[in-house]
Design a protein around this motif. Structure first.
Motif, short mmCIF file in Angstrom:
data_model
loop_
_atom_site.label_atom_id
_atom_site.label_comp_id
_atom_site.label_asym_id
_atom_site.label_seq_id
_atom_site.Cartn_x
_atom_site.Cartn_y
_atom_site.Cartn_z
N PRO A 209 0.83 -1.21 0.00
CA PRO A 209 0.00 0.00 0.00
C PRO A 209 0.86 1.25 0.00
CG PRO A 209 0.05 -0.98 2.20
CD PRO A 209 0.74 -1.95 1.28
N ASP A 210 0.27 2.34 -0.47
CA ASP A 210 0.97 3.61 -0.37
C ASP A 210 0.95 4.08 1.09
OD1 ASP A 210 -1.55 4.76 0.15
OD2 ASP A 210 -1.82 5.38 -1.92
N PHE A 211 1.66 5.18 1.35
CA PHE A 211 1.84 5.62 2.73
C PHE A 211 0.51 5.88 3.44
CE2 PHE A 211 2.34 9.14 5.79
CZ PHE A 211 3.21 8.54 6.70
N ALA A 212 -0.37 6.63 2.80
CA ALA A 212 -1.62 7.01 3.45
C ALA A 212 -2.48 5.78 3.77
CB ALA A 212 -2.40 7.98 2.56
N ARG A 213 -2.54 4.84 2.83
CA ARG A 213 -3.39 3.67 3.06
C ARG A 213 -2.78 2.76 4.12
NH1 ARG A 213 -4.74 -1.36 0.52
NH2 ARG A 213 -3.06 -1.12 -1.00
N GLU A 214 -1.43 2.65 4.15
CA GLU A 214 -0.81 1.81 5.16
C GLU A 214 -0.99 2.41 6.56
OE1 GLU A 214 3.14 -0.96 5.78
OE2 GLU A 214 3.08 0.48 4.13
N VAL A 215 -0.90 3.74 6.67
CA VAL A 215 -1.17 4.39 7.96
C VAL A 215 -2.60 4.10 8.39
CG1 VAL A 215 -1.44 6.61 9.12
CG2 VAL A 215 0.57 6.21 7.70
N ALA A 216 -3.53 4.19 7.44
CA ALA A 216 -4.94 3.93 7.76
C ALA A 216 -5.13 2.48 8.22
CB ALA A 216 -5.82 4.23 6.55
N ILE A 217 -4.41 1.55 7.58
CA ILE A 217 -4.49 0.15 7.98
C ILE A 217 -3.98 -0.03 9.42
CG2 ILE A 217 -3.53 -2.16 7.57
CD1 ILE A 217 -3.50 -1.42 4.56
N VAL A 218 -2.86 0.60 9.73
CA VAL A 218 -2.29 0.50 11.07
C VAL A 218 -3.27 1.09 12.10
CG1 VAL A 218 -0.44 1.29 12.60
CG2 VAL A 218 0.11 0.52 10.27
N GLU A 219 -3.82 2.24 11.81
CA GLU A 219 -4.75 2.87 12.75
C GLU A 219 -6.00 2.02 12.95
OE1 GLU A 219 -3.61 7.59 12.14
OE2 GLU A 219 -5.22 6.71 10.92
N ARG A 220 -6.44 1.34 11.88
CA ARG A 220 -7.62 0.50 11.98
C ARG A 220 -7.32 -0.78 12.77
NH1 ARG A 220 -12.36 -0.28 8.91
NH2 ARG A 220 -12.13 1.94 8.45
N ARG A 221 -6.17 -1.39 12.50
CA ARG A 221 -5.86 -2.70 13.09
C ARG A 221 -5.19 -2.61 14.46
NH1 ARG A 221 -5.69 -6.70 9.14
NH2 ARG A 221 -5.32 -8.12 10.89
N VAL A 222 -4.53 -1.47 14.74
CA VAL A 222 -3.89 -1.28 16.05
C VAL A 222 -4.44 0.01 16.65
CG1 VAL A 222 -1.69 -1.31 17.31
CG2 VAL A 222 -1.81 -2.32 15.03
N PRO A 223 -5.67 -0.03 17.15
CA PRO A 223 -6.32 1.20 17.61
C PRO A 223 -5.61 1.86 18.80
CG PRO A 223 -7.60 -0.74 18.21
CD PRO A 223 -6.55 -1.20 17.27
N GLY A 224 -4.77 1.12 19.51
CA GLY A 224 -4.06 1.70 20.64
C GLY A 224 -2.88 2.56 20.25
N ALA A 225 -2.52 2.56 18.97
CA ALA A 225 -1.37 3.34 18.51
C ALA A 225 -1.76 4.79 18.28
CB ALA A 225 -0.80 2.74 17.23
N SER A 226 -0.89 5.70 18.68
CA SER A 226 -1.13 7.11 18.39
C SER A 226 -0.96 7.35 16.89
CB SER A 226 -0.14 7.98 19.16
OG SER A 226 1.19 7.79 18.69
N GLY A 227 -1.57 8.42 16.39
CA GLY A 227 -1.43 8.74 14.98
C GLY A 227 0.02 9.00 14.60
N ARG A 228 0.76 9.64 15.52
CA ARG A 228 2.17 9.93 15.28
C ARG A 228 2.98 8.64 15.16
NH1 ARG A 228 5.98 13.03 13.08
NH2 ARG A 228 7.77 13.45 14.42
N LEU A 229 2.73 7.68 16.06
CA LEU A 229 3.46 6.41 16.02
C LEU A 229 3.13 5.65 14.74
CD1 LEU A 229 5.32 4.40 17.49
CD2 LEU A 229 3.27 3.40 18.52
N ALA A 230 1.86 5.62 14.35
CA ALA A 230 1.47 4.91 13.12
C ALA A 230 2.19 5.48 11.91
CB ALA A 230 -0.04 5.00 12.93
N GLU A 231 2.31 6.80 11.84
CA GLU A 231 2.98 7.44 10.71
C GLU A 231 4.47 7.15 10.73
OE1 GLU A 231 2.02 11.54 10.95
OE2 GLU A 231 -0.05 11.29 10.24
N GLN A 232 5.09 7.21 11.93
CA GLN A 232 6.54 6.99 12.02
C GLN A 232 6.90 5.54 11.67
OE1 GLN A 232 7.20 8.28 16.04
NE2 GLN A 232 7.77 10.35 15.43
N VAL A 233 6.16 4.58 12.20
CA VAL A 233 6.44 3.18 11.91
C VAL A 233 6.25 2.90 10.42
CG1 VAL A 233 5.71 0.81 12.30
CG2 VAL A 233 5.92 2.37 14.23
#
Length: 305
Positions: A209-233
């Motif tokens: 996935p591109d960056f935006a979609r992968e961040v969205a996947i992380v936020e959806r699947r790991v709801p405990g992650a902060s938005g900043r952490l999802a973007e950095q990882v």
């Protein structure tokens, strides 16, 4: 199933376009891009097996799971591996139960060999493996996972089964699917799968996935992650995919790394912590050693950005 006689194919009621199907997939926590949503839509509409190829960890196997959820159908999975044969995929006889029945019948005075043989090869002693189970279950989703791990002979056998969705059992006759299952075939391309099987299917290469979609996947699947952490990882993993690694990380590793960092209570990726948790994202020692020199700099750039 003839698409002309069944204009909706196997699509759920109300799914009239790839965009609508993408919404249904998203409702089951799978964020598909336009290409994948279109491939799924056409496979269901035309009732053709869906052949998904791509790097490990991009979400190919999850497509089978999410389609089962969308269709409200059981998922039947056939995990391929080196040496798998037809009996392990199709059916086998329950020899211990047959032997117990034979002893009980003989103890009860049964001596007619033809009658005994007919009883021994009764349907109740048949063990349905994934392919037969999928033919007998309506509706169902059959996931044939990592077909590239099997050999050429098994691939030819699969092609035969998928061509008419029938199986011949010498002792019982022919089993034909009342409604053929939805079939999802995946391959990590460790070897080339023959064209004959691919021609039978609707083919789609699953991209990272591109960056935006992968961040969205992380936020959806790991709801405990902060938005900043999802973007950095996500940013760090996408940089690692361009490095010279034995096994570049997939989306699955992005999720694993994020979950590990959340478990450690962090809300932001730090170079020292990134280096300490590389085992979540890189699974080869050589890759870890190679990346450890780079990851600190990558993370520093990501944090600064």
């Amino acid at each position: 199933m003839d698409a002309e006689n069944h204009p909706q194919g196997l699509l759920p009621e109300g799914v009239t376009s790839p965009a609508v199907l993408a919404e249904r997939l998203e409702a089951h926590d799978y964020l598909a891009d336009t290409g994948l949503a279109t491939a799924c839509f056409l496979a269901l509409r035309l009732h053709r097996p869906l052949f998904l190829e791509g790097d490990a960890g991009v979400g190919k196997t999850s497509v089978g799971h999410v389609l089962a959820g969308v269709l409200d159908a059981p998922l039947i999975r056939l995990q391929c591996y080196e040496g798998i044969d037809a009996s392990q995929a199709l059916y086998d006889w329950d020899f211990p139960r047959q032997l117990l029945h034979l002893r009980a019948a003989e103890a009860g005075g049964e001596r007619d060999p033809d009658r005994l043989e007919a009883e021994l090869f009764d349907r109740r002693f048949l063990l349905a493996r994934p392919l037969l189970a999928a033919l007998e279950t309506t509706p169902s989703v059959l996931l044939i996972d990592e077909v590239d791990r099997a050999d050429d002979e098994f691939e030819a056998f699969l092609l035969e089964v998928l061509s008419d969705f029938t199986v011949s059992i010498p002792e019982l006759g022919t089993v034909r699917a009342e409604v053929p299952p939805v079939v999802v075939v995946t391959s990590n391309r460790t070897r080339e799968v023959h064209d004959a099987l691919k021609r039978r299917c609707y083919y789609h290469w699953v991209e990272h996935p591109d960056f935006a979609r992968e961040v969205a996947i992380v936020e959806r699947r790991v709801p405990g992650a902060s938005g900043r952490l999802a973007e950095q990882v996500t940013s760090t993993v996408q940089r690692l995919r361009t490095a010279d690694l034995l096994k570049p990380p997939g989306v699955a590793e992005t999720l694993d790394w994020t979950e590990a960092l959340v478990a450690l209570g962090t809300t932001e990726l730090e170079p020292e912590l990134a280096s300490a948790t590389l085992g979540s994202v890189l699974k080869y020692r050589e890759d870890q050693e190679r990346a450890r020199q780079q990851v600190a700099g990558i993370v520093q750039e990501t944090v600064a950005g």
